[in-house]
Design a protein around this motif. Structure first.
Motif, PDB file in Angstrom:
ATOM      1  N   LEU A 144       0.592  -1.254   0.344  1.00 51.71           N
ATOM      2  CA  LEU A 144      -0.028  -0.605  -0.238  1.00 51.71           C
ATOM      3  C   LEU A 144       1.177   1.220  -0.762  1.00 51.71           C
ATOM      4  O   LEU A 144       1.813   1.291   0.870  1.00 51.71           O
ATOM      5  N   ASP A 145       0.745   2.000  -0.809  1.00 53.74           N
ATOM      6  CA  ASP A 145       1.003   3.461  -0.908  1.00 53.74           C
ATOM      7  C   ASP A 145       1.297   4.540   0.482  1.00 53.74           C
ATOM      8  O   ASP A 145      -0.525   4.377   0.507  1.00 53.74           O
ATOM      9  N   SER A 146       0.476   5.911   0.231  1.00 49.62           N
ATOM     10  CA  SER A 146       0.186   6.551   1.087  1.00 49.62           C
ATOM     11  C   SER A 146      -1.214   7.058   1.020  1.00 49.62           C
ATOM     12  O   SER A 146      -2.228   7.147   1.699  1.00 49.62           O
ATOM     13  N   LEU A 147      -1.422   6.738  -0.084  1.00 56.10           N
ATOM     14  CA  LEU A 147      -3.056   7.019  -0.962  1.00 56.10           C
ATOM     15  C   LEU A 147      -3.588   5.983  -0.486  1.00 56.10           C
ATOM     16  O   LEU A 147      -5.420   6.725  -0.178  1.00 56.10           O
ATOM     17  N   ASP A 148      -3.350   4.896  -0.297  1.00 54.37           N
ATOM     18  CA  ASP A 148      -3.726   3.941  -0.319  1.00 54.37           C
ATOM     19  C   ASP A 148      -4.259   3.594   1.359  1.00 54.37           C
ATOM     20  O   ASP A 148      -6.029   3.599   2.193  1.00 54.37           O
ATOM     21  N   LYS A 149      -3.416   3.716   1.465  1.00 57.14           N
ATOM     22  CA  LYS A 149      -3.466   3.652   3.228  1.00 57.14           C
ATOM     23  C   LYS A 149      -5.051   4.921   3.987  1.00 57.14           C
ATOM     24  O   LYS A 149      -5.451   4.482   4.565  1.00 57.14           O
ATOM     25  N   LEU A 150      -4.775   6.784   3.218  1.00 56.87           N
ATOM     26  CA  LEU A 150      -5.627   6.810   3.806  1.00 56.87           C
ATOM     27  C   LEU A 150      -6.885   6.987   3.242  1.00 56.87           C
ATOM     28  O   LEU A 150      -8.282   7.197   3.696  1.00 56.87           O
ATOM     29  N   SER A 151      -6.910   6.692   1.784  1.00 56.06           N
ATOM     30  CA  SER A 151      -8.454   5.886   1.611  1.00 56.06           C
ATOM     31  C   SER A 151      -8.615   4.862   2.501  1.00 56.06           C
ATOM     32  O   SER A 151     -10.262   4.687   2.807  1.00 56.06           O
ATOM     33  N   VAL A 152      -8.293   4.245   2.686  1.00 54.07           N
ATOM     34  CA  VAL A 152      -8.685   2.816   3.376  1.00 54.07           C
ATOM     35  C   VAL A 152      -9.617   3.999   4.943  1.00 54.07           C
ATOM     36  O   VAL A 152      -9.933   3.181   6.007  1.00 54.07           O
ATOM     37  N   CYS A 153      -8.501   4.495   5.595  1.00 59.78           N
ATOM     38  CA  CYS A 153      -9.013   4.672   6.887  1.00 59.78           C
ATOM     39  C   CYS A 153      -9.530   6.196   6.387  1.00 59.78           C
ATOM     40  O   CYS A 153     -10.684   6.291   7.564  1.00 59.78           O
TER      41      CYS A 153
END
Length: 182
Positions: A10-19
């Protein structure tokens, strides 16, 4: 989607979208409980219905904007239902058609509940669409006290989902990136 044997990087955008998606689910649970309270007339404050609709719309937008579903047709139905519901809320300042606005928002929440029930075994998720559809029918026939009971029950189920989701690793929500239809 929730394949514990496979972990996507996961990149930072993936992590942000999941959160943001998980925050939207949490906010949906709070919004449903607040909506149930405002419809049951336990709060005689002015604008509680407007505020609960606003919170419900924000929760739907957060979930819709960060939805991770492989099939693009399913994703389109879930996402567009949220945007249509939000537009209906904004175009109805007197809340004369609350049942219609919430109906579209609840299509989104029902889709999320079914999606999560296929991916994870969380108690009660499969009945969420039935509870939400029933509450819309009750709102249409101005049976607000019964609708508020169903909404409170749904809020508790979604709250339990939220609790379980925050305990899961973030990669569970993304699944396999290569499987997404664009």
């Amino acid at each position: 989607m929730a394949n514990p044997e496979y972990q996507e990087k996961l990149d930072s955008l993936d992590k942000l979208s999941v959160c943001l998606y998980r925050t939207g689910i949490s906010l949906f649970a709070i919004a449903l409980l607040f909506l149930a309270l405002s419809l049951s007339s336990l709060f005689n404050l002015t604008h509680t219905l407007s505020l609960s609709l606003l919170i419900t719309g924000i929760a739907a937008a957060m979930c819709a904007a960060n939805l991770h579903v492989y099939n693009k047709w399913v994703r389109t139905i879930i996402v567009w239902s949220a945007w249509i519901g939000i537009l209906l809320i904004l175009s109805d300042p007197q809340q004369g058609r609350v049942w219609l606005s919430l109906g579209f928002l609840f299509i989104t929440l029902s889709g999320l509940a079914l999606k999560e029930s296929f991916c994870f075994k969380v108690l009660g998720l499969k009945v969420v669409p039935i509870l939400l559809a029933s509450s819309i029918g009750l709102l249409y026939f101005t049976q607000t006290i019964y609708a508020s009971i169903l909404l409170a029950l749904t809020g508790l189920i979604v709250g339990y989902l939220s609790f379980k989701k925050w305990q899961m690793p973030l990669h569970f929500d993304i699944g396999i990136k290569a499987n997404y239809e664009i």
